[in-house]
Motif scaffolding. Sequence first.
Motif, PDB file in Angstrom:
ATOM      1  N   UNK A 168      34.080  19.879  52.279  1.00 18.22           N
ATOM      2  CA  UNK A 168      34.190  18.293  52.567  1.00 18.22           C
ATOM      3  C   UNK A 168      35.559  18.026  53.275  1.00 18.22           C
ATOM      4  N   UNK A 169      36.478  18.865  53.151  1.00 19.40           N
ATOM      5  CA  UNK A 169      37.902  18.782  54.045  1.00 19.40           C
ATOM      6  C   UNK A 169      37.491  18.995  55.473  1.00 19.40           C
ATOM      7  N   UNK A 170      36.552  19.924  55.731  1.00 23.41           N
ATOM      8  CA  UNK A 170      36.188  20.243  57.209  1.00 23.41           C
ATOM      9  C   UNK A 170      35.226  18.872  57.874  1.00 23.41           C
ATOM     10  N   UNK A 171      34.287  18.544  57.018  1.00 23.26           N
ATOM     11  CA  UNK A 171      33.632  17.386  57.369  1.00 23.26           C
ATOM     12  C   UNK A 171      34.244  16.201  57.670  1.00 23.26           C
ATOM     13  N   UNK A 172      35.289  15.990  56.705  1.00 25.71           N
ATOM     14  CA  UNK A 172      36.202  14.884  56.615  1.00 25.71           C
ATOM     15  C   UNK A 172      37.143  14.861  58.102  1.00 25.71           C
ATOM     16  N   UNK A 173      37.591  16.143  58.419  1.00 24.20           N
ATOM     17  CA  UNK A 173      38.430  16.362  59.780  1.00 24.20           C
ATOM     18  C   UNK A 173      37.446  16.111  60.851  1.00 24.20           C
TER      19      UNK A 173
END
Length: 225
Positions: A45-50
């Motif tokens: 999820x953090x990488x998708x948000x990025x």
Amino acid sequence: MSFQTDRPILAIDTSTSSLSLALRADGQTLLHHSEAGTRQSALILPHIRALFAEAGVGAADLGAIVYAQGPGAFTGLRIGTGVAQGLAAPFATPLVGIPCLDAAAYLRPGRSGVLAATDARMDEVFYAWFDTAAHRRLTPYRVGAAADIALPDGAAFSDGIGNAFALADKPPFDGCADMPTAADYLTLALSGRYPAAPAAQAELLYVRDKVALTAKEQAEQKAPR
């Protein structure tokens, strides 16, 4: 069910120990691909948000979400599909499942006899034969010993592809151990050959009922022969 190709599209591949993401927006494709090991659930999820932040879009803007359907690592597939469903459901975003062996096979386009084979652990491989020139799968998706893989009747071998070709007990054909990334799943989804479905109907492709060895079986494998 169709999807809008002129809107941003996110692709997720967690079928191996890697975390692979691709976001197509405004004519460009943004990528993230890293070795995540057992941290896929914490990192995805953090990488998708990025990626969303870099492209200036959000989940509500997506025209579709593409996900690796399997066969592959059981836990990883569940993580990727769960995230895809969670992002899609609030906005009725279509999901497009791409079989992992298809994604590997189409790294060799325009060939008549491609063996896609990937590591299934437990001394087995997942595999299927493809005619990527005619866009046909020549055999069912299977799991078994690499040594037992045989050329389908009437087919001529052209290429082998997938990480099974890096194993000590690899298939009895020449092959390259390259594996697809989320960008390759995205390309296949845009071909229109794979159906879209509502989030609630997303399915994984399993070809093995048993996903782990018992402690006794593991000990037997490690024992001297």
